[in-house]
Design a protein around this motif. Structure first.
Motif, mmCIF file in Angstrom:
data_model
loop_
_atom_site.group_PDB
_atom_site.id
_atom_site.type_symbol
_atom_site.label_atom_id
_atom_site.label_comp_id
_atom_site.label_asym_id
_atom_site.label_seq_id
_atom_site.Cartn_x
_atom_site.Cartn_y
_atom_site.Cartn_z
ATOM 1 N N LEU A 173 6.828 58.785 -87.600
ATOM 2 C CA LEU A 173 7.286 58.491 -88.307
ATOM 3 C C LEU A 173 6.230 57.611 -89.295
ATOM 4 C CD1 LEU A 173 10.672 56.995 -86.525
ATOM 5 C CD2 LEU A 173 10.324 58.420 -88.742
ATOM 6 N N ALA A 174 5.389 57.755 -88.909
ATOM 7 C CA ALA A 174 3.986 56.593 -89.643
ATOM 8 C C ALA A 174 3.832 57.868 -91.083
ATOM 9 C CB ALA A 174 2.759 57.023 -88.519
ATOM 10 N N ARG A 175 4.077 59.360 -90.743
ATOM 11 C CA ARG A 175 3.561 59.962 -92.015
ATOM 12 C C ARG A 175 5.275 60.578 -92.591
ATOM 13 N NH1 ARG A 175 1.697 65.385 -89.851
ATOM 14 N NH2 ARG A 175 1.324 66.204 -91.524
ATOM 15 N N VAL A 176 5.847 59.174 -92.869
ATOM 16 C CA VAL A 176 7.005 59.024 -93.478
ATOM 17 C C VAL A 176 7.126 59.450 -95.857
ATOM 18 C CG1 VAL A 176 7.745 57.210 -93.479
ATOM 19 C CG2 VAL A 176 9.783 58.654 -94.518
ATOM 20 N N SER A 177 5.253 58.888 -95.276
ATOM 21 C CA SER A 177 5.157 58.348 -96.714
ATOM 22 C C SER A 177 4.958 59.726 -97.461
ATOM 23 C CB SER A 177 3.945 57.199 -96.836
ATOM 24 O OG SER A 177 4.696 56.134 -97.241
ATOM 25 N N ASP A 178 3.883 60.324 -96.396
ATOM 26 C CA ASP A 178 3.182 62.050 -97.027
ATOM 27 C C ASP A 178 4.481 62.366 -97.281
ATOM 28 O OD1 ASP A 178 0.681 60.252 -96.987
ATOM 29 O OD2 ASP A 178 0.534 61.540 -94.516
ATOM 30 N N LEU A 179 4.960 62.416 -96.559
ATOM 31 C CA LEU A 179 7.145 63.882 -96.643
ATOM 32 C C LEU A 179 7.229 63.819 -97.723
ATOM 33 C CD1 LEU A 179 8.305 65.608 -94.761
ATOM 34 C CD2 LEU A 179 9.090 64.061 -93.689
ATOM 35 N N VAL A 180 7.737 61.671 -98.263
ATOM 36 C CA VAL A 180 8.559 62.100 -98.686
ATOM 37 C C VAL A 180 7.409 62.148 -100.513
ATOM 38 C CG1 VAL A 180 9.057 59.715 -100.462
ATOM 39 C CG2 VAL A 180 9.248 60.200 -98.472
ATOM 40 N N LEU B 59 11.975 55.390 -100.915
ATOM 41 C CA LEU B 59 12.013 54.933 -100.253
ATOM 42 C C LEU B 59 11.889 53.785 -99.621
ATOM 43 C CD1 LEU B 59 10.887 55.837 -97.103
ATOM 44 C CD2 LEU B 59 8.599 55.256 -98.099
ATOM 45 N N ARG B 60 12.786 53.125 -98.782
ATOM 46 C CA ARG B 60 13.085 51.665 -98.364
ATOM 47 C C ARG B 60 12.439 51.483 -96.765
ATOM 48 N NH1 ARG B 60 16.641 49.766 -95.404
ATOM 49 N NH2 ARG B 60 17.799 50.754 -95.605
ATOM 50 N N VAL B 61 10.871 51.103 -96.176
ATOM 51 C CA VAL B 61 11.259 50.269 -94.814
ATOM 52 C C VAL B 61 11.241 49.517 -94.738
ATOM 53 C CG1 VAL B 61 9.565 51.152 -93.074
ATOM 54 C CG2 VAL B 61 9.499 52.735 -94.946
ATOM 55 N N ARG B 62 11.990 49.231 -93.530
ATOM 56 C CA ARG B 62 12.978 47.884 -92.848
ATOM 57 C C ARG B 62 11.931 47.256 -91.639
ATOM 58 N NH1 ARG B 62 17.957 46.093 -95.356
ATOM 59 N NH2 ARG B 62 18.997 47.662 -93.298
ATOM 60 N N GLY B 63 11.508 46.421 -91.242
ATOM 61 C CA GLY B 63 10.967 46.339 -89.887
ATOM 62 C C GLY B 63 9.428 46.860 -90.048
ATOM 63 N N GLU B 64 8.811 46.142 -88.610
ATOM 64 C CA GLU B 64 8.406 47.075 -88.648
ATOM 65 C C GLU B 64 8.060 47.693 -87.805
ATOM 66 O OE1 GLU B 64 3.317 44.853 -86.888
ATOM 67 O OE2 GLU B 64 5.244 43.744 -87.165
ATOM 68 N N GLN B 65 6.991 49.043 -87.417
ATOM 69 C CA GLN B 65 6.812 50.620 -86.988
ATOM 70 C C GLN B 65 6.626 50.274 -85.082
ATOM 71 O OE1 GLN B 65 6.217 54.213 -87.990
ATOM 72 N NE2 GLN B 65 5.299 54.774 -86.780
ATOM 73 N N PRO B 66 7.258 49.928 -84.249
ATOM 74 C CA PRO B 66 6.424 49.932 -82.799
ATOM 75 C C PRO B 66 5.730 50.900 -82.905
ATOM 76 C CG PRO B 66 8.857 49.609 -82.674
ATOM 77 C CD PRO B 66 8.440 50.149 -84.167
ATOM 78 N N GLU B 67 5.704 50.486 -81.228
ATOM 79 C CA GLU B 67 5.013 51.931 -80.887
ATOM 80 C C GLU B 67 5.746 52.765 -80.094
ATOM 81 O OE1 GLU B 67 1.722 53.626 -79.108
ATOM 82 O OE2 GLU B 67 1.809 52.679 -80.491
ATOM 83 N N LEU B 68 6.489 53.528 -81.011
ATOM 84 C CA LEU B 68 7.535 54.723 -80.137
ATOM 85 C C LEU B 68 7.355 56.331 -79.899
ATOM 86 C CD1 LEU B 68 9.101 55.561 -84.279
ATOM 87 C CD2 LEU B 68 9.730 54.059 -82.323
ATOM 88 N N PRO B 69 8.707 55.659 -78.254
ATOM 89 C CA PRO B 69 8.059 56.987 -77.598
ATOM 90 C C PRO B 69 8.276 59.056 -78.446
ATOM 91 C CG PRO B 69 10.044 55.672 -76.857
ATOM 92 C CD PRO B 69 9.472 55.342 -78.291
ATOM 93 N N THR B 70 7.169 59.110 -77.799
ATOM 94 C CA THR B 70 6.596 60.793 -78.544
ATOM 95 C C THR B 70 7.952 61.567 -79.113
ATOM 96 O OG1 THR B 70 4.663 60.630 -76.845
ATOM 97 C CG2 THR B 70 5.415 62.729 -78.121
ATOM 98 N N ALA B 71 9.165 61.358 -78.191
ATOM 99 C CA ALA B 71 10.160 62.090 -78.322
ATOM 100 C C ALA B 71 11.187 61.593 -80.030
ATOM 101 C CB ALA B 71 11.107 62.351 -77.512
ATOM 102 N N VAL B 72 11.114 59.658 -80.153
ATOM 103 C CA VAL B 72 11.807 59.632 -81.392
ATOM 104 C C VAL B 72 10.977 59.218 -81.644
ATOM 105 C CG1 VAL B 72 12.290 57.557 -81.746
ATOM 106 C CG2 VAL B 72 12.708 57.887 -79.174
ATOM 107 N N TYR C 225 11.043 62.536 -87.174
ATOM 108 C CA TYR C 225 10.153 62.857 -88.387
ATOM 109 C C TYR C 225 11.028 64.075 -89.172
ATOM 110 C CZ TYR C 225 6.512 65.065 -91.221
ATOM 111 O OH TYR C 225 5.464 65.767 -91.886
ATOM 112 N N ARG C 226 11.539 64.888 -87.615
ATOM 113 C CA ARG C 226 12.103 66.521 -87.928
ATOM 114 C C ARG C 226 13.337 65.848 -88.647
ATOM 115 N NH1 ARG C 226 7.688 68.900 -88.574
ATOM 116 N NH2 ARG C 226 6.806 70.405 -86.208
ATOM 117 N N VAL C 227 13.967 64.932 -88.424
ATOM 118 C CA VAL C 227 15.347 65.140 -88.992
ATOM 119 C C VAL C 227 15.066 63.918 -90.902
ATOM 120 C CG1 VAL C 227 17.109 62.968 -89.379
ATOM 121 C CG2 VAL C 227 16.242 64.040 -87.357
ATOM 122 N N LEU C 228 14.226 63.821 -91.151
ATOM 123 C CA LEU C 228 13.579 63.506 -91.921
ATOM 124 C C LEU C 228 13.004 64.196 -92.853
ATOM 125 C CD1 LEU C 228 11.730 59.668 -91.747
ATOM 126 C CD2 LEU C 228 14.053 60.506 -93.208
#
Length: 364
Positions: A243-250, A262-275, A280-283
């Motif tokens: 999800l750190a690459r969501v801007s590139d994808l958009v 694109l609207r991002v709300r909240g600060e991205q935490p350290e995400l588990p690899t699977a999540v 990213y794949r869902v987006l």
């Protein structure tokens, strides 16, 4: 010839049964006093032969059962009492029932029972001895058949689990390749359509579209190579998109000609690899659907980070209904639900909306 070599457990079992047979036969000659017939060398030879036959019980179970049944029958016809020699018969019947098909084992056990009944009728107690004699065959046959059925059930369960694992792995590979290639091709197609449309009158805009095609195809190829490397070796997950690459994808989707907010709300935490990868794949797949089926050339992307979950929502104008065909929507649903998340894809108020909620606690 190697198959006829007795295995160490068979050697140990044959030796044990033979020693018990010899000891029991000799002891029986003196246990009840002088009225009991003493074991002669012929009887001991039959006991030893029956025990030795068990050396090949797994290599030649039918032959061993027939041999042991004849030896036991001969032992009894010579006037010897029922004794430890019957232990060899028990083992032989059990082995046939354990290692041969039920029908074959049933026929062999029935034949052995008939052979055993001959001395019962000729020199034994007659009809009164039929049931006790039959027990020496029926009981080990039932035990052997039970063991065979249970082990076959375990083997089938193991094969079914392996088959499900292979099917799941094939589906996962198909889904990964579909997501990577599908998004890239959808963007390239839209850019190519734009280039063809403006080429006659606005060649400079066609050049911009072609440059976008080049960038999109290069990015898609790089991502495909990284994905195939992960699938092939199981390594390289650090290169998997997130999800750190969501801007590139958009941005890539915008270059394809789609207006995406694109609207991002909240600060991205350290995400588990699977999540991270699933989000990213869902987006990616949701934006691919917008490129292919969206109306009005517009889309909205919202990513909300919370302490317990990540929520992703992609919407666009659409007058149709949510389709479940192909790999797109079912694939997104499978990915999200595999992590214990919630997924919806529906058309409401003239907008098609994909929403995925991925819990963080269950994916740790």
């Amino acid at each position: 010839m190697r198959a006829l070599r007795p295995q160490l457990p068979d050697i140990a079992l044959a030796l044990l049964v033979t020693l018990i047979g010899i000891g029991g036969t000799l002891a029986g000659a003196h246990r009840f006093g002088p009225d009991v017939r003493a074991a002669d060398p012929g009887a001991l030879a039959l006991v030893i032969a029956a025990g030795a036959a068990l050396l090949l019980r797994r290599a030649l179970p039918l032959a061993v059962l027939g041999t042991v049944a004849l030896l036991v029958s001969t032992y009894l016809l010579l006037g010897n009492d029922y004794g430890p020699i019957l232990l060899s018969l028990l083992v032989a019947v059990f082995t046939v029932a354990r290692h041969r098909p039920a029908r074959t084992a049933g026929v062999a056990a029935g034949a052995a029972l008939l052979v055993l009944l001959i001395p019962t009728l000729v020199t034994g107690p007659g009809l009164r001895g039929l049931l006790p004699a039959a027990a020496w065959v029926v009981v080990p046959f039932a035990l052997g058949l039970t063991v065979q059925v249970r082990r076959e059930a375990v083997a089938r369960q193991r094969e079914e689990a392996l088959r499900r694992h292979v099917d799941d792995e094939r589906l996962r590979i198909a889904q990964e390749v579909h997501d990577v290639v599908g998004h890239g091709l959808a963007a390239i197609k839209m850019q190519a359509d734009v280039a063809l449309h403006v080429l006659p009158n606005k060649p400079d805009q066609a050049e911009v579209a072609l440059e976008a095609i080049s960038r999109t195809s290069s990015d898609a190829l790089d991502e495909l190579r990284a994905t195939l490397a992960v699938l092939r070796t199981g390594t390289g997950r650090e290169a998997a998109p997130g999800l750190a690459r969501v801007s590139d994808l958009v941005q890539r989707t915008r270059e394809a000609g789609l207006e995406v907010s694109l609207r991002v709300r909240g600060e991205q935490p350290e995400l588990p690899t699977a999540v991270d990868l699933t989000g990213y794949r869902v987006l990616q797949e949701a934006l691919t659907n917008v490129l292919r089926h969206g109306e009005g050339g517009r889309g909205e992307v919202a990513v909300d980070y919370a302490a317990d979950a990540v929520t992703i929502e992609v919407s666009n104008p659409h007058s149709g209904s949510a389709g479940e065909g192909g790999l797109g929507i079912p694939g997104m649903r499978r990915r999200v639900e595999a992590l214990g998340g919630e997924f919806t894809a529906e058309t409401t108020a003239g907008r098609f909306r994909v929403r995925a909620r991925l819990p963080l606690e269950d994916a740790q």
